[in-house]
Design an enzyme around this catalytic site. Sequence first.
Site, short mmCIF file in Angstrom:
data_model
loop_
_atom_site.label_atom_id
_atom_site.label_comp_id
_atom_site.label_asym_id
_atom_site.label_seq_id
_atom_site.Cartn_x
_atom_site.Cartn_y
_atom_site.Cartn_z
N LYS A 75 0.88 -1.42 0.06
CA LYS A 75 0.24 -0.11 0.17
C LYS A 75 0.43 1.27 -0.29
O LYS A 75 0.88 2.63 -0.79
CB LYS A 75 -0.60 0.27 1.01
N ARG A 99 0.85 14.24 13.08
CA ARG A 99 1.12 14.09 11.41
C ARG A 99 1.41 15.58 11.19
O ARG A 99 0.84 15.63 9.15
CB ARG A 99 0.45 13.07 10.99
N1 EPU Z 1 6.17 14.14 10.48
C1 EPU Z 1 6.69 15.44 11.03
N2 EPU Z 1 6.70 16.55 10.25
C2 EPU Z 1 6.86 16.64 8.84
C3 EPU Z 1 6.63 14.84 8.27
C4 EPU Z 1 6.50 14.10 9.41
O1 EPU Z 1 6.89 15.84 12.23
O2 EPU Z 1 6.78 16.98 8.12
C5 EPU Z 1 6.31 13.01 11.98
C6 EPU Z 1 5.06 12.53 11.53
O3 EPU Z 1 4.52 13.32 13.19
C7 EPU Z 1 5.65 11.55 12.54
C8 EPU Z 1 6.67 11.16 12.22
O4 EPU Z 1 7.12 11.54 11.74
O5 EPU Z 1 4.92 11.77 14.26
C9 EPU Z 1 6.88 9.80 10.88
O6 EPU Z 1 6.35 10.31 9.54
P1 EPU Z 1 6.54 10.08 8.29
O7 EPU Z 1 6.06 11.14 7.36
O8 EPU Z 1 7.13 8.96 8.54
O9 EPU Z 1 4.87 9.02 7.53
P2 EPU Z 1 3.40 8.97 6.35
O10 EPU Z 1 4.91 9.64 5.70
O11 EPU Z 1 2.66 10.53 7.21
C10 EPU Z 1 4.42 6.57 6.34
C11 EPU Z 1 2.89 5.81 6.51
C12 EPU Z 1 2.61 5.48 7.72
C13 EPU Z 1 3.74 4.88 8.34
C14 EPU Z 1 4.91 5.79 8.34
C15 EPU Z 1 5.41 5.76 9.13
C16 EPU Z 1 2.43 5.93 3.87
C17 EPU Z 1 1.00 6.88 3.63
N3 EPU Z 1 1.79 6.45 5.53
O12 EPU Z 1 3.30 8.08 6.72
O13 EPU Z 1 1.56 4.54 7.35
O14 EPU Z 1 3.16 4.97 9.61
O15 EPU Z 1 5.12 6.52 6.90
O16 EPU Z 1 6.59 4.54 8.72
O17 EPU Z 1 3.24 5.90 3.41
C18 EPU Z 1 -0.46 3.06 8.22
O18 EPU Z 1 0.21 2.14 6.17
O19 EPU Z 1 -0.77 2.44 8.70
C19 EPU Z 1 1.05 4.42 7.95
C20 EPU Z 1 0.42 5.07 9.13
#
Ligand code: EPU
Length: 417
Positions: free
Chosen positions: A22, A121
């Site tokens: 996904k 997030r």
């Molecule tokens: N964060 C910030 N600022 C940002 C970006 C992230 O503070 O600009 C923080 C977030 O709040 C969080 C952490 O950094 O606490 C990690 O966030 P990340 O950006 O790595 O996560 P994401 O890209 O929003 C993806 C997956 C998530 C998965 C995370 C971590 C997708 C669509 N989502 O999210 O998947 O948990 O990486 O591996 O790829 C899931 O599939 O259930 C899911 C939530």
Amino acid sequence: MKRIEIEGGHTLTGEIKISGAKNSAVALVPASILSDSIVKIENAPNISDIDALEEILEYLGASFKKEGSLITIDPSTIENKEIPEAISVKLRASYYFMAALLGKYRHVEMYFPGGCNIGSRPIDQTLKAFEELNAKVENIGNKYIISAERLIGGHIYLDMPSVGATINTMLAATLAVGTTILENAAKEPEIVDVATFLNNMGAKITGAGTSVIKIEGVQKLNGCYTEVIPDRIEAGTYVIAGALLGENLKITNIIPEHIKSLTSKLEQMGADMTIGNDYITINKIENIKPTNIKTLGYPGFPTDLQQPMTVLLSLSDGISYLEETIYENRFQNVPYLNMMGANIEISGQKIKINGVKKLYGKDVLATDLRAGACMLLAGLVANGITRITQVEHLLRGYENVIEKLVAVGAKIKLEEI
Ligand code: EPU
């Protein structure tokens, strides 16, 4: 509304074939608009998150065709226009369109993305990266207007290794002028998959999968064919199901290396597993040993398997501690597990799991996607009937979950209520 009903306690035996990832596919689909010609994405999962991205692509004027697990996208007819908030809030990955549209047209107007309610997030790291690439970011309420006369390669250091910001930087920098260096990048396999896809289209990205990624800007990208990597979180969820109820349960079409943090924990917990090149066969653990887990970015233990794993820890023979370091609000499954007989205490970002002998079927909620996976596993192993509502969350991320489980012996059905 949809509800899942499970009669717990049935042995799981046979084979479960894992679908495409996904979190990779939801980036590849938006990334495809950087191409000037047709893109084919094989092994794409059939989940509602992909349907939401299809809606955005079609809204922008691209053609999107799905035949089984093959997606064909022709982005040549796209018109760059504001993506309505009602569509972008459907999922987190909608913000990959921010980067892809900015990269291609140097202008994008769209809203804050959606996604599971598991923490605040923010998207500040993505916006910081855009600014480092010479874009101007204007924020009015939930709306972002981002534009650049020219995107120019920059040097970006992420405050935390964010998956989304890493992918967005690659998408925006690929068509920029000059070279971008991204430090403290996330190292998840999905990032390597996106980089490989962009490189197949003609991008020049090196270092994906390490913490320093180099993106040399190119002038144009062309169509290509790619295959999505197997979903390591779906794989991990079913491997945990095997540890709970398996009798030679074989999880196939996987890359075992991608879930090493899980399998090494399962080994400590007493699992009887055979790990092949692209499969894992697993049996029920008779006496589950307690263990401690801390979620981390890849290759650490994934936050997305933390909630499913609490079911196994709940049935262990002793006390386990689990610390969630990525999201502030990812224990919403715990009160429901406790209703089912688990004994878990929450203390800030940590939980203490006192092992119990049995879980009991109850009416519970899937508060988010992986909480849904947790309740699913709890229902499969519990005594009696479990009914899970709000399963739309679960269906967003697990392809054919009912069919896959029924085929290996689970008594489970999806109902419209
Ligand atoms: N964060 C910030 N600022 C940002 C970006 C992230 O503070 O600009 C923080 C977030 O709040 C969080 C952490 O950094 O606490 C990690 O966030 P990340 O950006 O790595 O996560 P994401 O890209 O929003 C993806 C997956 C998530 C998965 C995370 C971590 C997708 C669509 N989502 O999210 O998947 O948990 O990486 O591996 O790829 C899931 O599939 O259930 C899911 C939530």
